[in-house]
Write a protein that holds these residues in place. Structure first.
Motif, short mmCIF file in Angstrom:
data_model
loop_
_atom_site.label_atom_id
_atom_site.label_comp_id
_atom_site.label_asym_id
_atom_site.label_seq_id
_atom_site.Cartn_x
_atom_site.Cartn_y
_atom_site.Cartn_z
N LEU A 89 0.89 -1.19 0.13
CA LEU A 89 0.24 0.11 -0.07
C LEU A 89 0.82 1.17 0.03
O LEU A 89 2.05 1.30 0.56
CB LEU A 89 -0.69 0.17 1.22
N SER A 90 0.35 2.13 -0.67
CA SER A 90 1.20 3.41 -0.73
C SER A 90 -0.01 4.83 -0.03
O SER A 90 -1.07 4.78 -0.20
CB SER A 90 1.49 3.88 -2.13
N CYS A 91 0.70 5.50 0.62
CA CYS A 91 -0.15 6.77 0.87
C CYS A 91 0.70 8.06 0.54
O CYS A 91 1.95 8.37 0.90
CB CYS A 91 -0.34 6.74 2.42
N ALA A 92 0.10 8.90 -0.37
CA ALA A 92 0.93 10.03 -0.64
C ALA A 92 0.15 11.16 -0.07
O ALA A 92 -1.13 11.24 -0.13
CB ALA A 92 0.73 10.17 -2.53
N ALA A 93 0.95 11.89 0.49
CA ALA A 93 0.56 13.26 1.25
C ALA A 93 0.59 14.47 0.46
O ALA A 93 1.99 14.45 -0.24
CB ALA A 93 1.19 13.12 2.75
#
Length: 129
Positions: free
Chosen positions: A20-24
Motif C-alpha cells: 500500500l502507498s499513501c501520498a501526502a
C-alpha cells in the motif's frame, strides 16, 4: 489542508503480498509522523503500523509484526505498507493518517486513533482463503 491518498489495495490469496502507498500533499503538510489503520466490516478502526518523520522509529500491532513493514519514501511525503503472508483476517479497508508532529510525545500515541489529525479515504484489501 493536508490530503492523504491511499493506493495499492486489491484482492489477493492467503499467503500473498500487497504494498500500500499513501501520498501526502497540501500546503500545510510538514514533518509529520504517519500511521496505518484498518477497519473490517462491523468492527472498530484498529492500529496497524506507524513511522516517525525521520523513519528512525516504527511501531506495529502484534497481529502484523513480522509480516508487515512500514517505510517512507526519500521525499518523506509518501508512506508505504508492505504486507506479506497475508491472512483472511487482514481483510479490511486500510487508512493512512498523519500526526501533526514528526515524532510521538509518547510511544503510546502512535497506537491511538485520536492522535491523528488527517485521514485518507481508505483502500480495500481483501484476502481470500
Amino acid at each position: 489542508q493536508v490530503q492523504l491518498v491511499e493506493s495499492g489495495g486489491g484482492l489477493v490469496q492467503a499467503g500473498g503480498s500487497l504494498r500500500l502507498s499513501c501520498a501526502a500533499s497540501g500546503r500545510t503538510f510538514g514533518n509529520y509522523a504517519m500511521g496505518w489503520f484498518r477497519q473490517a466490516p462491523g468492527k472498530e478502526r484498529d492500529f496497524v503500523a506507524a513511522i516517525t518523520w525521520s523513519g528512525a522509529s516504527t511501531y506495529y500491532a502484534d497481529s502484523v509484526k513480522g509480516r508487515f513493514t512500514v517505510s517512507r519514501g526519500n521525499a518523506k511525503n509518501t508512506v508505504y505498507l508492505q504486507m506479506n503472508s497475508l491472512k483472511p483476517e487482514d481483510t479490511a479497508v486500510y487508512y493512512c493518517a498523519a500526526h501533526s508532529r514528526g515524532t510521538y510525545y509518547s510511544s503510546t500515541y502512535a497506537y491511538m486513533r485520536s492522535k491523528y489529525d488527517y485521514w485518507g479515504q481508505g483502500t480495500q484489501v481483501t484476502v481470500s482463503s
